[in-house]
Design an enzyme around this catalytic site. Structure first.
Site, PDB file in Angstrom:
ATOM      1  CE  LYS A  45      -2.415  -1.323   3.732  1.00 25.64           C
ATOM      2  NZ  LYS A  45      -3.355  -1.150   4.856  1.00 25.64           N
ATOM      3  CE  LYS A  47      -0.777   3.716   7.129  1.00 25.23           C
ATOM      4  NZ  LYS A  47      -2.204   3.696   7.350  1.00 25.23           N
TER       5      LYS A  47
END
Ligand code: CTP
Length: 153
Positions: A45, A47
């Site tokens: 993602k 992240k």
């Protein structure tokens, strides 16, 4: 019949916003299941967390309102989890408003208000101020400004 609530998140630098959300979700049912994003899923993602997955899930598992903590490792597992745990409510914070409405065919989907003025991102920003490399960057900028000012003296 037992009412099961489920939620998903990263829960990096566990804070009061996370705690409020979990307590509010638990109050809506009898059992709360929390799926915590793995480090690999977060990489997917884009992240990056400060706290590693094993620690994040251990913290979430030990929150009083949490009955079960499981790993979240892909986008598809929500539907599978709802069916296998016979989930009644899928709940997320308001930042996800309408993002999971397709799950409404399987259970109730709700979005709760977020706690104001706190997030993992804002905590990371505050920590960055204390970071040595950030201080070095600031020093370089100050040196640059000094050298420019000196030219005009
Ligand atoms: N949450 C909340 N109130 C906050 C922060 C988070 O209710 N102040 C909720 C989110 O809406 C989500 C859950 O907590 O449903 C897990 O969120 P997560 O993304 O792990 O936390 P954030 O602090 O929002 O992290 P980031 O800043 O990285 O987005």
């Amino acid at each position: 019949m037992k009412k099961t609530v489920i939620t998903y998140g990263t829960f990096d630098l566990f804070h009061i916003g996370h705690l409020n959300l979990l307590n509010n979700l638990k109050s809506l049912g009898d059992e709360l299941i929390v799926a915590v994003s793995t480090d690999e899923f977060n990489t997917l993602k884009g992240k990056k967390t400060i706290v590693p997955f094993e620690d994040r899930i251990e913290i979430v598992r030990n929150i009083k309102s949490v009955d079960l903590a499981i790993p979240e490792s892909d986008w598809q597992q929500k539907e599978k989890n709802i069916k296998e745990f016979n989930v009644s409510i899928f709940g997320m914070g308001h930042d996800w408003q309408n993002k999971f409405n397709d799950l409404k065919v399987f259970c109730e989907v709700i979005y709760l208000p977020r706690t104001e003025d706190v997030s993992s991102t804002s905590l990371k920003q505050k920590l960055k101020i204390l970071d040595r490399s950030h201080i070095t960057d600031l020093k370089h900028t100050l040196d640059l400004i000094s050298s420019i000012v000196e030219r005009f003296e």
